[in-house]
Write a protein that holds these residues in place. Sequence first.
Motif, PDB file in Angstrom:
ATOM      1  N   ALA A 184      -5.721 -70.149  -3.818  1.00  0.00           N
ATOM      2  CA  ALA A 184      -5.813 -68.698  -3.666  1.00  0.00           C
ATOM      3  C   ALA A 184      -7.255 -68.248  -3.892  1.00  0.00           C
ATOM      4  O   ALA A 184      -7.939 -68.778  -4.768  1.00  0.00           O
ATOM      5  CB  ALA A 184      -4.889 -68.005  -4.663  1.00  0.00           C
ATOM      6  N   PRO A 185      -7.725 -67.258  -3.133  1.00  0.00           N
ATOM      7  CA  PRO A 185      -9.112 -66.793  -3.281  1.00  0.00           C
ATOM      8  C   PRO A 185      -9.449 -66.317  -4.696  1.00  0.00           C
ATOM      9  O   PRO A 185     -10.543 -66.566  -5.193  1.00  0.00           O
ATOM     10  CB  PRO A 185      -9.213 -65.638  -2.284  1.00  0.00           C
ATOM     11  N   SER A 186      -8.519 -65.651  -5.363  1.00  0.00           N
ATOM     12  CA  SER A 186      -8.802 -65.152  -6.712  1.00  0.00           C
ATOM     13  C   SER A 186      -9.001 -66.307  -7.699  1.00  0.00           C
ATOM     14  O   SER A 186      -9.921 -66.279  -8.520  1.00  0.00           O
ATOM     15  CB  SER A 186      -7.680 -64.233  -7.188  1.00  0.00           C
ATOM     16  N   LEU A 187      -8.164 -67.323  -7.618  1.00  0.00           N
ATOM     17  CA  LEU A 187      -8.314 -68.479  -8.490  1.00  0.00           C
ATOM     18  C   LEU A 187      -9.622 -69.202  -8.170  1.00  0.00           C
ATOM     19  O   LEU A 187     -10.387 -69.560  -9.064  1.00  0.00           O
ATOM     20  CB  LEU A 187      -7.128 -69.433  -8.320  1.00  0.00           C
ATOM     21  N   ALA A 188      -9.912 -69.389  -6.894  1.00  0.00           N
ATOM     22  CA  ALA A 188     -11.130 -70.080  -6.475  1.00  0.00           C
ATOM     23  C   ALA A 188     -12.368 -69.341  -6.976  1.00  0.00           C
ATOM     24  O   ALA A 188     -13.301 -69.965  -7.500  1.00  0.00           O
ATOM     25  CB  ALA A 188     -11.158 -70.220  -4.956  1.00  0.00           C
ATOM     26  N   ALA A 189     -12.388 -68.031  -6.834  1.00  0.00           N
ATOM     27  CA  ALA A 189     -13.554 -67.248  -7.253  1.00  0.00           C
ATOM     28  C   ALA A 189     -13.836 -67.419  -8.733  1.00  0.00           C
ATOM     29  O   ALA A 189     -14.990 -67.611  -9.136  1.00  0.00           O
ATOM     30  CB  ALA A 189     -13.341 -65.772  -6.913  1.00  0.00           C
ATOM     31  N   GLY A 190     -12.797 -67.366  -9.553  1.00  0.00           N
ATOM     32  CA  GLY A 190     -12.982 -67.524 -10.995  1.00  0.00           C
ATOM     33  C   GLY A 190     -13.482 -68.899 -11.375  1.00  0.00           C
ATOM     34  O   GLY A 190     -14.413 -69.048 -12.184  1.00  0.00           O
ATOM     35  N   VAL A 191     -12.892 -69.927 -10.797  1.00  0.00           N
ATOM     36  CA  VAL A 191     -13.279 -71.303 -11.109  1.00  0.00           C
ATOM     37  C   VAL A 191     -14.707 -71.574 -10.656  1.00  0.00           C
ATOM     38  O   VAL A 191     -15.501 -72.196 -11.369  1.00  0.00           O
ATOM     39  CB  VAL A 191     -12.282 -72.296 -10.467  1.00  0.00           C
ATOM     40  N   ILE A 192     -15.055 -71.097  -9.474  1.00  0.00           N
ATOM     41  CA  ILE A 192     -16.403 -71.324  -8.945  1.00  0.00           C
ATOM     42  C   ILE A 192     -17.441 -70.579  -9.777  1.00  0.00           C
ATOM     43  O   ILE A 192     -18.498 -71.136 -10.115  1.00  0.00           O
ATOM     44  CB  ILE A 192     -16.488 -70.911  -7.458  1.00  0.00           C
TER      45      ILE A 192
END
Length: 198
Positions: free
Chosen positions: A169-177
């Motif tokens: 999911a984009p929201s999870l990816a954004a936080g991890v990145i």
Amino acid sequence: PELERKRRDGALSPAEKLERQRARNAALEGPRALEAAREVALRLLDSRSRSTGELRRAITQKGFSEEIADEVLDRLARVGLVDDEAFARALVADRFRGSGKAGRALVEEMRRKGLDDASIDEALGGIDEEELRARARELVDRRLRTMGDAPRDTAYRRLAGMLARKGYAPSLAAGVIAEALARRESIRLGTEVPEVGL
């Protein structure tokens, strides 16, 4: 007559041979048709587990009717050789732990394999949010090590693309990145960055 048939078959293209085989299979009836269709399914199951949809497609492509395919698949399911729920769980575990696929990418692969929505939902229920986040971190950290001194924007774009292709999911990816890039920057500067709450 047999030798003549073999000579004739040898001159056929692969597509013509397949069409002949389909015609022979379509002409079979009763127990002979069931046995031949069962052999098709068992040959495929010899190499790896398969979904009901994959087996149905293979049987009908060989020229057997839908009714024959359904009967063969019902029999295989009764003896435990075909189990879509177990197949879906195993596929999710393998793809998630192996290549890091998640979410949308797993759903697409399972649909291509002919699994129904109930089997897909049940299999994906085995991955919780914390496992997703941890696996995304591993993927990002591994990829980040190979990027060298790529600018932050470039690194972000590449990492986001990788996670998107893997179905995160984009929201999870954004936080991890963001967390990983902040760690990378703190290492470069020799300062410590507090853990980002996600």
